[in-house]
Structures are given as structure tokens and as C-alpha cells.
Design an enzyme around this catalytic site. Sequence first.
Site, short mmCIF file in Angstrom:
data_model
loop_
_atom_site.label_atom_id
_atom_site.label_comp_id
_atom_site.label_asym_id
_atom_site.label_seq_id
_atom_site.Cartn_x
_atom_site.Cartn_y
_atom_site.Cartn_z
N GLU A 68 0.79 -1.22 0.00
CA GLU A 68 0.00 0.00 0.00
C GLU A 68 0.83 1.28 0.00
O GLU A 68 0.37 2.31 -0.50
CB GLU A 68 -0.92 0.01 1.23
CG GLU A 68 -2.04 -1.01 1.19
CD GLU A 68 -3.03 -0.74 0.08
OE1 GLU A 68 -3.58 0.37 0.02
OE2 GLU A 68 -3.22 -1.63 -0.77
N SER A 98 -29.40 -26.92 -20.78
CA SER A 98 -30.77 -27.01 -21.30
C SER A 98 -31.68 -25.89 -20.82
O SER A 98 -32.75 -25.68 -21.39
CB SER A 98 -31.38 -28.37 -20.94
OG SER A 98 -30.70 -29.41 -21.61
#
Length: 451
Positions: free
Chosen positions: A115, A389
Site C-alpha cells: 500500500e 438445457s
Amino acid sequence: MSNDEILRSNRHRKGGGGQPPKPKKKKRLSRKRVFWTLFFTTALAIFCALGGYLFITINGEKLLNENQGKLTVNPTTKIYDRNANLMGELSLEKSEPVNSDQIPKIIKEAFVATEDRRFYEHSGVDLWSIGRAAVKDVVARSMVEGGSTITQQLAKNIFLTRDKTFFRKATEMSIAMALERHRSKDDIITMYLNRINFGGTIYGIKAASEHYFGQSDLSKLKLWQIATLAAMPKGPSRYNPLRNPELSKERRAVVLQLMNEQGYITQEEMNQAKDINYNYKPPAKQQKYQAFIDYAIDEAQDKFGLSEDDLNIGGYKIYTTMDKDAQQTVENAFADGDNFEKSVDSEPVQGSMVIINQENGSIVALLGGRNYEKKGYSRITNSRRSPGSSIKPIVSYAPAIESGQFSMNSQISNAKQCFGDYCPTNLHGYSSSISMTEALTKSENIPAVWL
């Protein structure tokens, strides 16, 4: 006097028998003039900079004193269904703050490497990072990078405003500089780790360790686990190991690379920690409509550019299109094991469902899997599998009926055949024709492709 004489008289008075006026001499810039212009410009710039610095310094001290120890003053963010009934709140999950000596050095190093690599060098504001971020913002014509240090991120949590404006950024810098004057670097990194968001409503390094690894003793965390947590501030939702294990692993590799480059870990340690897969499952916590709440939060982030942290502590009201009866019906159906095939191993057969209002496209109910956990893996948003399907009614039968040429009783082709290079097969055999109802019931492939 004639007109010609008048014109000649006027020309004579204006300067001589039609002679054009002499052009004015251009003033040349002297060295003295340039010097004084630059001097006053520089002096004004220095005065403004000193004034701005003084304002930031005094303002930072004032704001730090006013907001000391705060995390949020807003009410919880509330989420409502389509009838404006409250369906959930984002209440923060925090553990007791841990002291500096309870946080292993390697954890602090992982967050610094990821950071704010210059954390121990700057005084709260890293001008180099701000300059780089400003260039990116100008190129993108929007605020795409913050350039915030760890101290600024802590200051933002204290000051609480969530808007990305110049004033907010200046205030954040003010508090960061004041923090650096009154607190040691170790105090700052400790406060930061106790306050930072780790996805969802999880705040603080200890709460994160307990939630994602079931470990309350931070000294027992392994390197790959530490890197997984250090990967999250960049995008707490995106790099959440529960929701996106693959993205989390990719980001963890970046963290480990940074730690290696900055001398915190060896090449061998980096390679070993990169390869481990995340497989922890936290204990189940019951919350009604959790899957829909998570989906709504994700959409709020995408649609309005808010972070997860913004939504958690911003006191928002989020109105959704969920129908609570439909959502509860889906959740009850997924909780009933008799509705699913028996599994061949210890992992249950999975599924997902979305119910959509066909009149306006709004989502009425959804569930991304059985035993869905808060901010867990959703087969609606995270899976990229074929719909199988379930797509047949949408792409074949419904459009056929809508065309007016077919009905559910229509006879359609069921003969074995190929469509170009594609030769689908049927599970229940073939016939010259079959009714649409029977084809849909048996989920035959040939009729659907033929339509």
C-alpha cells in the site's frame, strides 16, 4: 464646396494629402521587465504555497482533535425490497483492537510493501505518489487513482467523508500530516490495521483473520494468508478469497512479488506462498435474503462508483426490486436436499436461480448456490459455465411461440440430423416428429436446435 473638394480637404487635415498614418512603435520587452514579472509571479506562488501549507497544518490539527478515535457517525446502510420493506442492514463486524506487539512484523511489512512502500520515509503525504496519481487523473479526465499513503487512508477513516473532491483530499492530507506529528509510525500502522475494511462489513486485521482463516492469533498466520489479507485493500470485494478465490490468488502473487522486491521475503518463500489454494469455509451465519443483499451491494458499487467501505459506513438507503415471498420460496427450495440429485462425493450437487419480471427485466429473486454464505461464491455472478438445457425455452421455444407459427401442441422435427458441422444427439432417442410440449418435457436437443 463640392463633395470632391470636401474629401480632399478632410484628407489634408488628417495628415497630408492622402498619406497613410505612421504605424505605432511596438514596445520591446526589456530584461528588467521580464525579471520583475518573474519575480512577482514567483513571490505570489511562494506566498500561496506557504498560505496553503499553513492552512492545511492548522486545519489538520483542528480536525484531528475533533475526530480523534472516530470511525463512523452515520446510521447503518439499509436495504429495502420492492415494496419499501426493510430486508437487511449492513452492520459492521469488528473485533477488539489489537496492540502493536500482537501484530507480527511480517504483517506490517506486507501492508507497507503493498500500500505505501515509502511509508517510513514520508511525513504523511507522499508528493511523488500524488504527482503520479494527478497525471493519471488528468489523462483519464476523472479521479482514477488516489495516491494516498497509509496515513492518508487512516485519516480518511477518521474524517469520514466519502466524496472524492479536492476539499476532501486536502482535508485528508491535513489530518495525515497532523497524525504524523503526534503519532509514531508504529502507532499509525497499528491504528490503520485495526480500522481498515477487509470486504463486506469486516473491519480490522483480527476480525479479518478470524473471518477468512478462523484464526484469532495473528502470530499463527502463514505467509500466504498474510499476503491474501494484504491484497484486499486494493479492492475488498474484488479480491475477497471467499467470493473470488482465483482473483484473490492472482493479487496475492502481486503482494508476494512486492514483498520479495523490497527485501521482506526470499524468492523461495514467495514461490511457496504463491501456489497455495484457498479452501477455508467460515461457519454459517443465518441472514435472510443474504444472496440478494450481496448482489444489490455489488450493483450499487458498479452503478454509483462507491466502494464497499463507502456503503458500509455511509448511511445509505438502497431500494431493490426483490419480492420477499419469491426470494423466500427460492431459499426454501434450495435448502431442501430432496430437490437435488445425490452427490457422488462430499460436495453437494449445486445450482443457482434467478427469477426475472419479464415485463420490465427487474430481478425478483436470486440465489447463487446451496448453503450460500455472506459474500460467498455465487454461481450467478462468478461462474462462467454453459447454461445447458435451461437456455432452450429462452432461445428456442418462447421465440417460436411468439412468432405465431407454433404452439405448445405443434409437431416439430425430432429426426437424427446435423446442422452444418454440428450434430446434436437426444437422450431419449429419435422420431420423425414430436410435440413441443413433449420435447420441452424430455429436454430433447434436436427439436430445440431445429427450431
